[in-house]
Enzyme design. Sequence first.
Site, PDB file in Angstrom:
ATOM      1  N   GLU A   7      -7.006  -7.955  -3.940  1.00 12.63           N
ATOM      2  CA  GLU A   7      -6.318  -7.638  -5.242  1.00 12.63           C
ATOM      3  C   GLU A   7      -6.460  -8.552  -6.692  1.00 12.63           C
ATOM      4  OE1 GLU A   7      -4.111  -4.484  -6.829  1.00 12.63           O
ATOM      5  OE2 GLU A   7      -3.717  -3.885  -4.118  1.00 12.63           O
ATOM      6  N   ASP A  80      -2.777  -3.927  -1.564  1.00 15.37           N
ATOM      7  CA  ASP A  80      -1.474  -3.793  -1.503  1.00 15.37           C
ATOM      8  C   ASP A  80      -0.961  -2.962  -0.752  1.00 15.37           C
ATOM      9  OD1 ASP A  80      -1.270  -6.296  -3.070  1.00 15.37           O
ATOM     10  OD2 ASP A  80      -0.347  -5.228  -5.049  1.00 15.37           O
ATOM     11  N   ASP A  82       1.157  -0.376  -1.088  1.00 14.63           N
ATOM     12  CA  ASP A  82       1.085   1.032  -1.617  1.00 14.63           C
ATOM     13  C   ASP A  82       0.427   2.082  -1.669  1.00 14.63           C
ATOM     14  OD1 ASP A  82       0.326  -0.050  -3.746  1.00 14.63           O
ATOM     15  OD2 ASP A  82       2.134  -0.903  -4.252  1.00 14.63           O
ATOM     16  N   GLU A  84      -0.761   3.033  -4.896  1.00 16.98           N
ATOM     17  CA  GLU A  84      -1.641   2.483  -5.657  1.00 16.98           C
ATOM     18  C   GLU A  84      -2.902   1.521  -5.173  1.00 16.98           C
ATOM     19  OE1 GLU A  84      -1.928   0.885 -10.670  1.00 16.98           O
ATOM     20  OE2 GLU A  84      -0.461   0.305  -9.064  1.00 16.98           O
ATOM     21  N   TYR A 296       6.534  -7.939   0.345  1.00 15.58           N
ATOM     22  CA  TYR A 296       6.246  -7.321  -0.687  1.00 15.58           C
ATOM     23  C   TYR A 296       7.126  -6.598  -1.594  1.00 15.58           C
ATOM     24  CZ  TYR A 296       3.198  -3.688  -3.044  1.00 15.58           C
ATOM     25  OH  TYR A 296       2.256  -3.221  -3.981  1.00 15.58           O
ATOM     26  N   ARG A 298       7.211  -4.001  -3.754  1.00 11.20           N
ATOM     27  CA  ARG A 298       7.395  -3.550  -4.966  1.00 11.20           C
ATOM     28  C   ARG A 298       8.107  -2.362  -3.286  1.00 11.20           C
ATOM     29  NH1 ARG A 298       4.260  -6.205  -8.258  1.00 11.20           N
ATOM     30  NH2 ARG A 298       1.732  -5.563  -6.414  1.00 11.20           N
ATOM     31  N   HIS A 342       7.352   0.077   3.725  1.00 10.29           N
ATOM     32  CA  HIS A 342       7.423  -1.459   4.100  1.00 10.29           C
ATOM     33  C   HIS A 342       9.140  -1.359   3.870  1.00 10.29           C
ATOM     34  CE1 HIS A 342       6.065  -1.239  -0.202  1.00 10.29           C
ATOM     35  NE2 HIS A 342       5.358  -0.509  -0.019  1.00 10.29           N
TER      36      HIS A 342
END
Length: 688
Positions: A7, A80, A82, A84, A296, A298, A342
């Site tokens: 991304e 990423d 997650d 999204e 990571y 988030r 995670h």
Amino acid sequence: MKLVIIESPFKREALKKYLGSGYEVFATKGHIRDLPQKAFGIDLKNNFEPKYEIVPEKKQMIEDLRKKAQQADEVLIATDPDREGEAISWHVANILGFKSDKNCRIEFNEISKKAVTKALENPRKIDLKLVNAQQARRVLDRLVGYKLSPILCKKIAPKLSAGRVQSVALKLVVDREREIEAFVPEEYWTVQAFLKKGENIVKANLVSFNKKKFVPKNKEEVDTLLSAVQDKKFTITEIKKSKTKSHAPAPFTTSTMQQDALNKLGMSLARTTSSAQQLYEGVDVEGEGKIALITYIRTDSVRVSTDAQNACREFIKEKYGSEYLPEKPNIYHTKESAQDAHEAIRPITMDITPEMTQKTLSNDNYRLYKLIYERFLASQMSEAEYANVSVNFDCENYGFKVSGRTMEFAGYTKVYKEFVEKEGEEGLAGKLPKMEEGESLDCEKLATEQKFTKPPARYTEASLVKAMEEKGIGRPATYASTITVLTSRHYTEKEGKYLHPTELGRKVTTYLEKFFSSVINVKFTAHMEQRLDDIANKDEDWHNVVSNFWQGFEGLLGRADASSLSMKEPPKETDITCEKCGGKMVIRDGRYGKFLACSNFPKCKNTRPIEAEVKKVGICPECGSAMVERKSKKGKIFYSCERYPDCKFMSWDVTTGKRCPKCSSPLIVKGKKIKCGSASCDYVEEPS
């Protein structure tokens, strides 16, 4: 050549260190396909199917991506880790024409050699359960935003927005303000006895009367106490000694990192999010080049890998000694509502200490890395140990108490101290002098103070994040953006570090409570988060989740729209006369801001813009008229003659109307001095 799709382009340099020469990295810069930017994009008659389209500014990028994918021996999508990110992977795979069973998805929780290598060795199919959970979230948010926002604009004011999570966060802020306004302070008094023990003074606080908890409510009760204990001895009735331990805190989640960064470092949510993103994607470190420093960012998990845990324990043993190392590793349990996809936020390696990064990192990045590093280090250290002593005194049936605490072993507090809103509590002392039960002490003086109970504190960004997390509203990736939009929409404003609802924010909340209380509330929003988790974890049909929501929400929309209730402010009268009918002009709110309209509407439909107030600053050196302040198209302030276009003089500085005696250039105002406006002239007039 193998193609790895990510991304953020800022990851590229750090990632290529571990991929090697046989790989090329392509960054999508976020979403490349999404719901339309200027249309609803949900087919209500076709099971809520979203109508995705290419993000307009990404069309050329997609052409480039397709060409590179066709030339590649293998394509791996590493967005990423997650929901999204999984959805972006799915969109990329669709655009490239991949089949659903293709093992094209890789993910890593950190940009390190070990994590990247493991990901490359284990490509998998795109997880459609995660994709569907994200699709459901996008569709739900679009339904609320596109269907509810126009009603707010119609009933309250133009340019308003509502959001499934945003509006609930606003309600928390408004409800807290209502609590504060409704709060009735209650009087109470504190009484402290200064007792002599040899050369020491022991400060004991009033706690009881006739063995029952007692807090004086007024001066009369205090005077009664003072009269009773005046010149009397205070007898020690009980001494309690105990040992207590304080366990190390868990490593950071997104929300706890945001809270600590604001409370300890004074960093706003926006600054913390930006710094954390850079530390995750890669920063320059002396001797290392550009590398990622943390995992990571988030996450709502406090879990850490066994390897990271063992490395941390080795570091603790080597630097601090075995006494700072618990016999068994500290294990932290993630709460049930967390996704736990995670790990917690932690440094990738303990070998790169904060001190090693200080020369090359920005101040924010260094301080945040140090905070993350020390929190993780502390999380694997031994408990702090304290010796506690509490002494109870009696004087004429009034009970007083003093508590002392001394640290016997620092444990994790050697590297990390938890933030406390109000440091210390009344009556808590350090080491106390030796005393015995039955012993009587003289009172040197009694100190009294009138106080009043205080309302609950307003939310800060940090405490609002904490409340959202505790109540199950939103997710780690959305906390910062949700709170930011409240300010950008002028629903809240900051006074110091505290959030206040604006009058507009209150009005929006009041309206939503009247017509949408069953949907815009904490309990329902938390329930919807659970339903999204059910899609991701239990493979529930996302269409059913959305359909169930819409069945109730659609009726609420109809009822609100049909209601005659309006919370719009009435037009503001002016002294300006309508040039068409002679009526008075009024100020109205429109889609593009305030404007003047005839008060005789609809008979007279005359409108015109409101002329901005002209700010006169300085004197024109050409004609002696006033200079007026203006703004360029880029927002920069300049000054021009009010007689423009007859006089076309302009200046970037305030002019005095006089000329320089040395070169005849206009004299300008700079701070408290008057100087020549020509850069090549050094004429200056000192202030008299």
